[in-house]
Scaffold this motif. Structure first.
Motif, PDB file in Angstrom:
ATOM      1  N   PRO A  23      -4.705   4.734 -10.212  1.00 34.01           N
ATOM      2  CA  PRO A  23      -5.240   4.651  -8.850  1.00 34.01           C
ATOM      3  C   PRO A  23      -5.512   3.208  -8.431  1.00 34.01           C
ATOM      4  O   PRO A  23      -5.312   2.847  -7.266  1.00 34.01           O
ATOM      5  N   LEU A  24      -5.940   2.380  -9.366  1.00 36.46           N
ATOM      6  CA  LEU A  24      -6.220   0.967  -9.072  1.00 36.46           C
ATOM      7  C   LEU A  24      -4.966   0.268  -8.562  1.00 36.46           C
ATOM      8  O   LEU A  24      -4.991  -0.427  -7.540  1.00 36.46           O
ATOM      9  N   LEU A  25      -3.853   0.445  -9.254  1.00 36.70           N
ATOM     10  CA  LEU A  25      -2.622  -0.228  -8.865  1.00 36.70           C
ATOM     11  C   LEU A  25      -2.083   0.325  -7.549  1.00 36.70           C
ATOM     12  O   LEU A  25      -1.670  -0.433  -6.667  1.00 36.70           O
ATOM     13  N   LYS A  26      -2.101   1.639  -7.394  1.00 34.67           N
ATOM     14  CA  LYS A  26      -1.606   2.254  -6.158  1.00 34.67           C
ATOM     15  C   LYS A  26      -2.436   1.791  -4.967  1.00 34.67           C
ATOM     16  O   LYS A  26      -1.896   1.442  -3.904  1.00 34.67           O
ATOM     17  N   ASN A  27      -3.754   1.780  -5.122  1.00 30.08           N
ATOM     18  CA  ASN A  27      -4.637   1.360  -4.033  1.00 30.08           C
ATOM     19  C   ASN A  27      -4.411  -0.100  -3.667  1.00 30.08           C
ATOM     20  O   ASN A  27      -4.416  -0.471  -2.488  1.00 30.08           O
ATOM     21  N   THR A  28      -4.184  -0.935  -4.678  1.00 27.52           N
ATOM     22  CA  THR A  28      -3.913  -2.355  -4.434  1.00 27.52           C
ATOM     23  C   THR A  28      -2.642  -2.531  -3.615  1.00 27.52           C
ATOM     24  O   THR A  28      -2.621  -3.270  -2.621  1.00 27.52           O
ATOM     25  N   LEU A  29      -1.585  -1.851  -4.008  1.00 25.93           N
ATOM     26  CA  LEU A  29      -0.321  -1.941  -3.277  1.00 25.93           C
ATOM     27  C   LEU A  29      -0.465  -1.382  -1.862  1.00 25.93           C
ATOM     28  O   LEU A  29       0.096  -1.926  -0.903  1.00 25.93           O
ATOM     29  N   ASP A  30      -1.219  -0.284  -1.728  1.00 27.42           N
ATOM     30  CA  ASP A  30      -1.416   0.308  -0.402  1.00 27.42           C
ATOM     31  C   ASP A  30      -2.092  -0.671   0.553  1.00 27.42           C
ATOM     32  O   ASP A  30      -1.655  -0.841   1.703  1.00 27.42           O
ATOM     33  N   TRP A  31      -3.157  -1.317   0.098  1.00 25.55           N
ATOM     34  CA  TRP A  31      -3.874  -2.245   0.979  1.00 25.55           C
ATOM     35  C   TRP A  31      -3.002  -3.446   1.345  1.00 25.55           C
ATOM     36  O   TRP A  31      -2.937  -3.847   2.505  1.00 25.55           O
TER      37      TRP A  31
END
Length: 196
Positions: A89-97
């Motif tokens: 979730p950390l990596l996905k959220n980073t890419l999303d933002w």
């Protein structure tokens, strides 16, 4: 040209095998004459992406800081763990933002179309984060339009694959690492960054 390469892990957990992999890749990139920047996503905390939150408060400053790091490096290496056959979730959220940032003069997702990317992963199980890496590739290649090198490194049974110095113990994994580093440095050396 000496390429500038950004390295980070999709995990910030203490004792993370992917943090070990990121450190190992950074070491070998430095040996291969790259200018390496290693960061921890723990130093760039972001709230869970929410469209209403973006409308109310805008894009967080840390997303802009991460964007700046990407746009000033010729190559980016991501060490990605596997969570439930996907990425953290950390990596996905980073890419999303980061993907939400679009400057007035830019095409959509233009940021991701300049640098060259490489990925790898490590896990204590038999698959070596491979399923998560395939999902990461789909996000980066299909959704963001990144150029992701076909060479990648997958470290299975990671508890037995690193020695006390953080180096790999298995010959076939060492060969894969060297192949990745060689191609990555070569491709990153040909990237022309946009003027900032």
């Amino acid at each position: 040209m000496k390429p500038k390469i950004l390295v980070f892990s999709g995990s910030t957990r203490k004792g993370s095998y992917n943090k070990m992999l990121a450190a190992l890749v950074a070491k070998h990139l430095t040996i291969a004459n790259a200018d390496v920047t290693t960061i921890s996503l723990a130093d760039y905390p972001l709230p869970i992406y929410d469209g209403d939150l973006e409308d109310e408060t805008g894009i967080p400053e840390n997303a802009f800081k991460l964007r700046k790091l990407i746009e000033t490096h010729h190559g980016i290496f991501i060490a990605s763990p596997e969570y439930n056959s996907s990425i953290t979730p950390l990596l996905k959220n980073t890419l999303d933002w980061i993907s939400r940032i679009q400057l007035p003069e830019e095409e959509p997702l233009q940021l991701f179309h300049t640098s060259v990317y490489a990925v790898g992963g490590a896990s204590p199980g038999a698959h070596g984060s491979l399923r998560g890496l395939m999902h990461l590739r789909t996000i980066m290649e299909v959704s963001l339009g990144c150029l992701v090198l076909p060479e990648m490194i997958s470290i299975n049974f990671a508890g037995k694959s690193f020695d006390e110095n953080g180096d790999l113990t298995k010959d076939h994994q060492i060969k894969r690492l060297h192949k990745l580093i060689e191609r990555f440095v070569s491709e990153a050396s040909h990237v022309k960054l946009q003027d900032n």
